[in-house]
Design a protein around this motif. Structure first.
Motif, mmCIF file in Angstrom:
data_model
loop_
_atom_site.group_PDB
_atom_site.id
_atom_site.type_symbol
_atom_site.label_atom_id
_atom_site.label_comp_id
_atom_site.label_asym_id
_atom_site.label_seq_id
_atom_site.Cartn_x
_atom_site.Cartn_y
_atom_site.Cartn_z
ATOM 1 N N ARG A 166 37.010 51.541 30.526
ATOM 2 C CA ARG A 166 36.542 52.691 31.103
ATOM 3 C C ARG A 166 34.738 53.127 30.629
ATOM 4 N N GLY A 167 34.610 52.050 29.713
ATOM 5 C CA GLY A 167 33.338 52.323 29.229
ATOM 6 C C GLY A 167 32.357 51.001 29.306
ATOM 7 N N VAL A 168 31.535 50.875 28.393
ATOM 8 C CA VAL A 168 30.610 49.766 28.508
ATOM 9 C C VAL A 168 30.916 48.631 27.521
ATOM 10 N N PHE A 169 30.772 47.499 28.051
ATOM 11 C CA PHE A 169 31.100 46.229 27.146
ATOM 12 C C PHE A 169 30.043 45.022 27.406
ATOM 13 N N ASP A 170 30.022 44.409 26.435
ATOM 14 C CA ASP A 170 28.829 43.329 26.368
ATOM 15 C C ASP A 170 29.526 42.212 25.551
ATOM 16 N N ILE A 171 30.111 41.139 26.402
ATOM 17 C CA ILE A 171 30.725 40.042 25.525
ATOM 18 C C ILE A 171 30.006 38.638 25.838
ATOM 19 N N ASN A 172 29.413 38.214 24.760
ATOM 20 C CA ASN A 172 28.482 37.245 24.949
ATOM 21 C C ASN A 172 29.433 35.896 25.338
ATOM 22 N N ASP A 173 30.490 35.554 25.294
ATOM 23 C CA ASP A 173 31.049 34.430 25.599
ATOM 24 C C ASP A 173 32.147 34.688 26.643
ATOM 25 N N THR A 174 33.322 34.644 26.424
ATOM 26 C CA THR A 174 34.512 34.626 27.218
ATOM 27 C C THR A 174 35.370 35.910 27.066
ATOM 28 N N LEU A 175 35.692 36.756 28.291
ATOM 29 C CA LEU A 175 36.879 37.643 28.282
ATOM 30 C C LEU A 175 37.927 37.049 28.595
ATOM 31 N N ILE A 185 34.107 51.112 36.340
ATOM 32 C CA ILE A 185 32.670 51.046 35.903
ATOM 33 C C ILE A 185 32.305 52.404 36.169
ATOM 34 N N ASN A 186 31.506 52.998 35.068
ATOM 35 C CA ASN A 186 31.225 54.477 35.212
ATOM 36 C C ASN A 186 30.038 54.730 34.709
ATOM 37 N N GLY A 187 28.903 54.205 35.465
ATOM 38 C CA GLY A 187 27.606 54.215 35.210
ATOM 39 C C GLY A 187 26.953 53.466 34.158
ATOM 40 N N GLY A 188 27.607 52.611 33.654
ATOM 41 C CA GLY A 188 27.093 51.737 32.559
ATOM 42 C C GLY A 188 26.942 50.050 33.330
ATOM 43 N N LYS A 189 26.191 49.418 32.302
ATOM 44 C CA LYS A 189 26.414 48.040 32.738
ATOM 45 C C LYS A 189 27.122 47.215 31.856
ATOM 46 N N CYS A 190 28.107 46.527 32.349
ATOM 47 C CA CYS A 190 29.031 45.640 31.636
ATOM 48 C C CYS A 190 28.962 44.097 32.111
ATOM 49 N N SER A 191 29.186 43.302 30.814
ATOM 50 C CA SER A 191 28.918 41.984 31.043
ATOM 51 C C SER A 191 29.662 41.045 30.220
ATOM 52 N N ALA A 192 30.048 39.810 30.744
ATOM 53 C CA ALA A 192 30.476 38.773 29.868
ATOM 54 C C ALA A 192 30.108 37.513 30.440
ATOM 55 N N ASN A 193 30.103 36.548 29.858
ATOM 56 C CA ASN A 193 29.678 35.237 30.483
ATOM 57 C C ASN A 193 30.647 34.812 31.429
ATOM 58 N N VAL A 194 32.063 34.453 30.947
ATOM 59 C CA VAL A 194 32.950 34.106 31.739
ATOM 60 C C VAL A 194 34.262 35.182 31.512
ATOM 61 N N ILE A 195 35.078 35.379 32.703
ATOM 62 C CA ILE A 195 36.059 36.368 32.605
ATOM 63 C C ILE A 195 37.084 35.584 33.118
ATOM 64 N N LYS A 196 38.335 35.647 32.400
ATOM 65 C CA LYS A 196 39.326 34.753 32.926
ATOM 66 C C LYS A 196 40.816 35.852 32.855
ATOM 67 N N GLY A 197 41.784 35.744 33.937
ATOM 68 C CA GLY A 197 42.592 36.751 33.790
ATOM 69 C C GLY A 197 43.666 36.279 34.940
ATOM 70 N N GLU A 198 44.879 36.819 34.919
ATOM 71 C CA GLU A 198 45.981 36.516 35.724
ATOM 72 C C GLU A 198 45.548 37.502 36.801
ATOM 73 N N GLN A 199 45.329 38.666 36.554
ATOM 74 C CA GLN A 199 44.957 39.671 37.402
ATOM 75 C C GLN A 199 43.584 40.461 36.892
ATOM 76 N N VAL A 200 42.672 40.438 37.808
ATOM 77 C CA VAL A 200 41.239 40.943 37.205
ATOM 78 C C VAL A 200 40.973 42.171 38.621
ATOM 79 N N SER A 201 40.675 43.147 38.126
ATOM 80 C CA SER A 201 40.198 44.473 38.888
ATOM 81 C C SER A 201 39.300 45.116 38.050
ATOM 82 N N VAL A 202 37.984 45.313 39.142
ATOM 83 C CA VAL A 202 36.888 46.016 38.731
ATOM 84 C C VAL A 202 36.594 46.779 39.894
#
Length: 247
Positions: free
Chosen positions: A131-140, A149-166
């Motif tokens: 619910r905040g801001v995250f910056d992940i240089n490689d893989t989530l 997303i609540n007003g900030g910029k989030c990032s990750a190089n690669v995002i992998k999951g069975e269920q992904v909700s943004v």
């Protein structure tokens, strides 16, 4: 029968430099420097602490400022202040309501960035709830990824999951009416990634080069270069997709 060793508490209320060791509770309300590895049941920092070594604890709460020079192994870990971890973090439940920087990787059961989280390498978890801001240089990499997303910029190089909700945090009342009437720009933030891969994917306010999954729904604010899906693709509202293909 061998007697169990009774562990002493380490409590610092002023300013002190001590050697590492095994303790029951480590509690710092002033300024403490611990030289060497530390093992304890509880790690509580309300002031400032530098650990020049590895840290192992059953639980930990940071309300002040903490720096750990090497790896951190901990059960439940909450950061309300500021923490800098120069090694890897191994934890069961990780709550960030302040600010935390992990220079290497995180391995956890549950990660909850409600403040600000920066990771130099990868994050691996069963549940990632942001619910905040995250910056992940490689893989989530997490089974369940739930991002609001609540007003900030989030990032990750690669995002992998069975269920992904943004999704974007909803707006209520007068502010929502104003934006609809006067077309104010949407400043509620974005998620940026090179690749997003999963089974069930629902995205909003997301910019990515590739989104690949079985069932994909793209909502307002999405800007995707390529979508690859095996079962279904639904594009809702103002989502932009340059190319899509069923594979």
């Amino acid at each position: 029968m061998e007697e169990q060793k009774v562990l002493q508490d380490l409590k610092i209320n002023g300013s002190m430099v001590v050697s590492g060791g095994s303790f029951n509770e480590v509690s710092i309300n002033g300024k403490g420097t611990i030289n060497g590895n530390v093992q304890c049941k509880e790690f509580k920092i309300n002031g400032a602490c530098d650990v020049n070594g590895k840290l192992k604890a059953e639980t930990g709460v940071i309300r002040g400022n903490t720096n750990v020079e090497e790896d951190l192994y901990i059960g439940d870990f909450s950061v309300y202040g500021n923490a800098t971890l120069q090694g890897n973090l191994y934890t069961s439940l990780f709550n960030v309501k302040g600010s935390c920087s992990v220079e290497k990787s995180i391995n956890a059961e549950v990660i909850k960035p409600y403040g600000r989280l920066k990771v130099g390498d990868s994050c691996r978890a069963d549940n990632f709830i942001a619910r905040g801001v995250f910056d992940i240089n490689d893989t989530l990499d997490s089974k369940i990824i739930d991002v609001t997303i609540n007003g900030g910029k989030c990032s990750a190089n690669v995002i992998k999951g069975e269920q992904v909700s943004v999704k974007l945090k909803g707006e209520e009342g007068f502010l929502k009416v104003l934006k609809s009437l006067f077309s104010f720009g949407d400043d509620r933030g974005t998620l940026k990634a090179n690749e997003i891969i999963g089974n069930d994917i629902q995205l909003a306010a997301t910019k990515a080069k590739l989104v690949k999954g079985d069932r994909i729904t793209l909502n307002d604010g999405c800007d995707i270069e390529l979508v690859e899906y095996t079962e279904s693709l639904e594009i809702v509202g103002k989502a932009r997709v340059i190319e899509s293909k069923k594979v």
